[in-house]
Structures are given as C-alpha cells and as structure tokens.
Scaffold this motif. Structure first.
Motif, PDB file in Angstrom:
ATOM      1  N   THR A 197       0.940  -1.352  -0.082  1.00 28.91           N
ATOM      2  CA  THR A 197      -0.008   0.054  -0.025  1.00 28.91           C
ATOM      3  C   THR A 197       0.959   1.113   0.110  1.00 28.91           C
ATOM      4  O   THR A 197       0.477   2.318  -1.028  1.00 28.91           O
ATOM      5  CB  THR A 197      -1.088  -0.089   1.098  1.00 28.91           C
ATOM      6  OG1 THR A 197      -1.646  -1.391   1.116  1.00 28.91           O
ATOM      7  CG2 THR A 197      -1.953   1.299   1.037  1.00 28.91           C
ATOM      8  N   ARG A 198       2.083   1.325   0.731  1.00 31.93           N
ATOM      9  CA  ARG A 198       2.827   2.482   1.016  1.00 31.93           C
ATOM     10  C   ARG A 198       3.511   2.524  -0.425  1.00 31.93           C
ATOM     11  O   ARG A 198       3.478   3.717  -0.825  1.00 31.93           O
ATOM     12  CB  ARG A 198       3.784   2.044   2.003  1.00 31.93           C
ATOM     13  CG  ARG A 198       4.752   3.334   2.148  1.00 31.93           C
ATOM     14  CD  ARG A 198       5.675   3.173   3.241  1.00 31.93           C
ATOM     15  NE  ARG A 198       6.556   4.371   3.567  1.00 31.93           N
ATOM     16  CZ  ARG A 198       7.577   4.404   3.193  1.00 31.93           C
ATOM     17  NH1 ARG A 198       8.368   3.547   2.638  1.00 31.93           N
ATOM     18  NH2 ARG A 198       8.315   5.466   3.583  1.00 31.93           N
ATOM     19  N   ALA A 199       4.012   1.422  -1.209  1.00 25.97           N
ATOM     20  CA  ALA A 199       4.419   1.707  -2.522  1.00 25.97           C
ATOM     21  C   ALA A 199       3.604   2.303  -3.416  1.00 25.97           C
ATOM     22  O   ALA A 199       3.871   3.106  -4.124  1.00 25.97           O
ATOM     23  CB  ALA A 199       5.059   0.361  -2.869  1.00 25.97           C
ATOM     24  N   ALA A 200       2.395   1.813  -3.526  1.00 23.83           N
ATOM     25  CA  ALA A 200       1.322   2.100  -4.348  1.00 23.83           C
ATOM     26  C   ALA A 200       0.920   3.690  -4.112  1.00 23.83           C
ATOM     27  O   ALA A 200       0.879   4.486  -5.021  1.00 23.83           O
ATOM     28  CB  ALA A 200       0.105   1.602  -4.218  1.00 23.83           C
ATOM     29  N   LEU A 201       0.886   4.055  -2.863  1.00 27.48           N
ATOM     30  CA  LEU A 201       0.802   5.521  -2.434  1.00 27.48           C
ATOM     31  C   LEU A 201       1.971   6.544  -2.780  1.00 27.48           C
ATOM     32  O   LEU A 201       1.474   7.430  -3.319  1.00 27.48           O
ATOM     33  CB  LEU A 201       0.244   5.747  -1.093  1.00 27.48           C
ATOM     34  CG  LEU A 201      -1.180   5.324  -0.365  1.00 27.48           C
ATOM     35  CD1 LEU A 201      -1.128   5.179   0.844  1.00 27.48           C
ATOM     36  CD2 LEU A 201      -2.100   5.772  -1.273  1.00 27.48           C
ATOM     37  N   LEU A 202       2.973   6.199  -2.767  1.00 32.31           N
ATOM     38  CA  LEU A 202       4.121   6.931  -2.943  1.00 32.31           C
ATOM     39  C   LEU A 202       4.125   7.024  -4.397  1.00 32.31           C
ATOM     40  O   LEU A 202       4.253   8.096  -5.046  1.00 32.31           O
ATOM     41  CB  LEU A 202       5.391   6.337  -2.325  1.00 32.31           C
ATOM     42  CG  LEU A 202       5.737   6.455  -1.150  1.00 32.31           C
ATOM     43  CD1 LEU A 202       6.933   5.549  -0.549  1.00 32.31           C
ATOM     44  CD2 LEU A 202       5.973   7.744  -0.620  1.00 32.31           C
ATOM     45  N   GLY A 203       3.965   5.941  -5.005  1.00 31.80           N
ATOM     46  CA  GLY A 203       3.640   6.029  -6.796  1.00 31.80           C
ATOM     47  C   GLY A 203       2.840   6.826  -7.244  1.00 31.80           C
ATOM     48  O   GLY A 203       2.786   7.665  -8.090  1.00 31.80           O
ATOM     49  N   ALA A 204       1.553   6.687  -6.574  1.00 27.38           N
ATOM     50  CA  ALA A 204       0.531   7.452  -7.029  1.00 27.38           C
ATOM     51  C   ALA A 204       0.767   9.101  -6.773  1.00 27.38           C
ATOM     52  O   ALA A 204       0.416   9.927  -7.405  1.00 27.38           O
ATOM     53  CB  ALA A 204      -0.909   7.245  -6.152  1.00 27.38           C
ATOM     54  N   GLY A 205       1.416   9.370  -5.626  1.00 25.56           N
ATOM     55  CA  GLY A 205       1.912  10.954  -5.255  1.00 25.56           C
ATOM     56  C   GLY A 205       2.928  11.524  -6.286  1.00 25.56           C
ATOM     57  O   GLY A 205       2.447  12.563  -6.838  1.00 25.56           O
ATOM     58  N   LEU A 206       3.774  10.530  -6.514  1.00 24.75           N
ATOM     59  CA  LEU A 206       4.665  10.888  -7.762  1.00 24.75           C
ATOM     60  C   LEU A 206       4.090  10.992  -9.083  1.00 24.75           C
ATOM     61  O   LEU A 206       4.237  12.213  -9.912  1.00 24.75           O
ATOM     62  CB  LEU A 206       5.877  10.199  -7.907  1.00 24.75           C
ATOM     63  CG  LEU A 206       6.927  10.524  -8.791  1.00 24.75           C
ATOM     64  CD1 LEU A 206       7.511  11.861  -8.523  1.00 24.75           C
ATOM     65  CD2 LEU A 206       7.986   9.478  -9.034  1.00 24.75           C
ATOM     66  N   GLY A 207       3.031  10.126  -9.564  1.00 23.65           N
ATOM     67  CA  GLY A 207       2.419  10.408 -10.819  1.00 23.65           C
ATOM     68  C   GLY A 207       1.531  11.359 -10.688  1.00 23.65           C
ATOM     69  O   GLY A 207       1.370  11.866 -11.587  1.00 23.65           O
ATOM     70  N   ALA A 208       0.686  11.699  -9.646  1.00 21.40           N
ATOM     71  CA  ALA A 208      -0.041  13.011  -9.559  1.00 21.40           C
ATOM     72  C   ALA A 208       0.716  14.121  -9.862  1.00 21.40           C
ATOM     73  O   ALA A 208       0.165  15.119 -10.678  1.00 21.40           O
ATOM     74  CB  ALA A 208      -0.640  12.943  -8.205  1.00 21.40           C
ATOM     75  N   TRP A 209       1.852  14.324  -9.261  1.00 23.87           N
ATOM     76  CA  TRP A 209       2.562  15.515  -9.686  1.00 23.87           C
ATOM     77  C   TRP A 209       2.984  15.563 -10.909  1.00 23.87           C
ATOM     78  O   TRP A 209       3.101  16.555 -11.594  1.00 23.87           O
ATOM     79  CB  TRP A 209       3.897  15.535  -8.717  1.00 23.87           C
ATOM     80  CG  TRP A 209       3.684  16.318  -7.318  1.00 23.87           C
ATOM     81  CD1 TRP A 209       3.468  15.598  -6.123  1.00 23.87           C
ATOM     82  CD2 TRP A 209       3.416  17.277  -6.994  1.00 23.87           C
ATOM     83  NE1 TRP A 209       3.336  16.369  -5.245  1.00 23.87           N
ATOM     84  CE2 TRP A 209       3.271  17.568  -5.573  1.00 23.87           C
ATOM     85  CE3 TRP A 209       3.438  18.688  -7.664  1.00 23.87           C
ATOM     86  CZ2 TRP A 209       3.025  18.932  -5.133  1.00 23.87           C
ATOM     87  CZ3 TRP A 209       3.239  19.872  -7.355  1.00 23.87           C
ATOM     88  CH2 TRP A 209       2.973  19.958  -5.891  1.00 23.87           C
ATOM     89  N   LEU A 210       3.582  14.564 -11.546  1.00 18.58           N
ATOM     90  CA  LEU A 210       4.008  14.538 -12.683  1.00 18.58           C
ATOM     91  C   LEU A 210       2.646  14.498 -13.973  1.00 18.58           C
ATOM     92  O   LEU A 210       2.734  15.304 -14.970  1.00 18.58           O
ATOM     93  CB  LEU A 210       4.376  13.219 -13.215  1.00 18.58           C
ATOM     94  CG  LEU A 210       6.060  12.917 -12.674  1.00 18.58           C
ATOM     95  CD1 LEU A 210       6.547  11.739 -12.982  1.00 18.58           C
ATOM     96  CD2 LEU A 210       6.985  14.177 -13.219  1.00 18.58           C
ATOM     97  N   GLY A 211       1.593  14.015 -13.625  1.00 20.28           N
ATOM     98  CA  GLY A 211       0.373  14.269 -14.334  1.00 20.28           C
ATOM     99  C   GLY A 211       0.032  15.589 -14.269  1.00 20.28           C
ATOM    100  O   GLY A 211      -0.832  16.417 -15.493  1.00 20.28           O
ATOM    101  N   MET A 212       0.036  16.354 -13.225  1.00 21.50           N
ATOM    102  CA  MET A 212      -0.536  17.752 -12.865  1.00 21.50           C
ATOM    103  C   MET A 212       0.533  18.652 -13.792  1.00 21.50           C
ATOM    104  O   MET A 212       0.144  19.546 -14.517  1.00 21.50           O
ATOM    105  CB  MET A 212      -0.470  18.160 -11.740  1.00 21.50           C
ATOM    106  CG  MET A 212      -1.111  19.510 -11.313  1.00 21.50           C
ATOM    107  SD  MET A 212      -1.456  20.036  -9.829  1.00 21.50           S
ATOM    108  CE  MET A 212       0.491  19.839  -8.939  1.00 21.50           C
TER     109      MET A 212
END
Length: 153
Positions: free
Chosen positions: A73-88
């Motif tokens: 879960t932590r790995a997925a959340l960290l990836g989602a956070g980084l992906g959100a920044w790059l997507g934004m």
C-alpha cells in the motif's frame, strides 16, 4: 581519512606497527606524540584491524500477515503521489495550448491519470523487487583495533 587505509591496504607499502589501540582516539594521540617528537607525520598512518560486518537489521514485510499489505500500500501511495505531480505538470503544460475553462479539466485529467499510472507503477515495482530485497538496513563494518604504523626510513 586515515582509516580508509584498511579498505585499500594493498596499495600501501608494508609499515612497521608501533602499537595497537582499542579506539581511534587513542591511536590519534599516539600519532600526535610521534609528531611532537619530531617524527615526520607523512610516514605515520592509523590502520583498522579486526574488521567485522554486522548483518542487516530486520525483515520488514515477512514478519507477519498484516505487514506485507502495508508495504504494498505504501509503495502504491508513493507512486500515486509522484504520478499525480507528474500528471499535473503535464496537464499544466498542455493547458497552455487550450483556451477557456477547458484547461482545468485537462489539469484534473492529467492529475488523475498520473496518480493512477504512478500507483500502478509503484505497486508493480514493489512486487518485482520484493522477491530480491526482503530485508531492511545495511551492513556496517566495525573495527576492533587500531594500529599505528610507520613507514621504514
């Protein structure tokens, strides 16, 4: 640093050991006394002996049925956070070319798509690497004794 001589000792000529000490500070004091007595400090070195490596500290995601899920879960959340920044960021750049209020939907779409793809990437990366690295911590090299050596004249 003087103690690096241990790691690459084969590159130094063999020296004559003056005395061994239990701590680096005591060995430094002896080197200082040799210097004060007029001995050329360029020919003095402190060498660590009796090296031992300490093992890794723990196995974080193999210690219980509950803990493995938390790491994924932590790995997925960290990836989602980084992906959100790059997507934004991508949405902002693409939004420069869109007129009107539609740029907000491009920004939001980039954020959501980036978060999804980043979370998926984080989860897949954790799953792929998890089989090889099932421990935490690093090995630490400890020195048991310090020898003060001098090069022969």
């Amino acid at each position: 640093m003087v103690t690096t001589a241990v790691l690459i000792r084969s590159t130094y000529p063999a020296g004559e050991s003056v005395q061994e000490f239990g701590s680096f500070r005591e060995a430094e004091r002896m080197a200082g006394r040799l210097s004060e007595a007029g001995f050329p400090v360029q020919r003095v070195r402190v060498v660590g002996t009796g090296l031992r490596a300490e093992p890794a500290t723990a196995r974080p995601d193999k210690t219980g049925p509950d803990k493995a899920g938390r790491h994924k879960t932590r790995a997925a959340l960290l990836g989602a956070g980084l992906g959100a920044w790059l997507g934004m960021l991508t949405g902002l750049v693409l939004g420069l070319f869109i007129a009107g209020p539609a740029w907000l939907s491009v920004l939001l779409g980039g954020l959501l798509i980036g978060a999804f793809l980043g979370g998926l990437t984080g989860l897949l990366t954790h799953w792929a690497v998890d089989k090889r690295t099932d421990h935490a911590g690093t090995s630490v090299i400890r020195v048991q004794r310090f020898a003060v050596e001098v090069d022969p004249a």
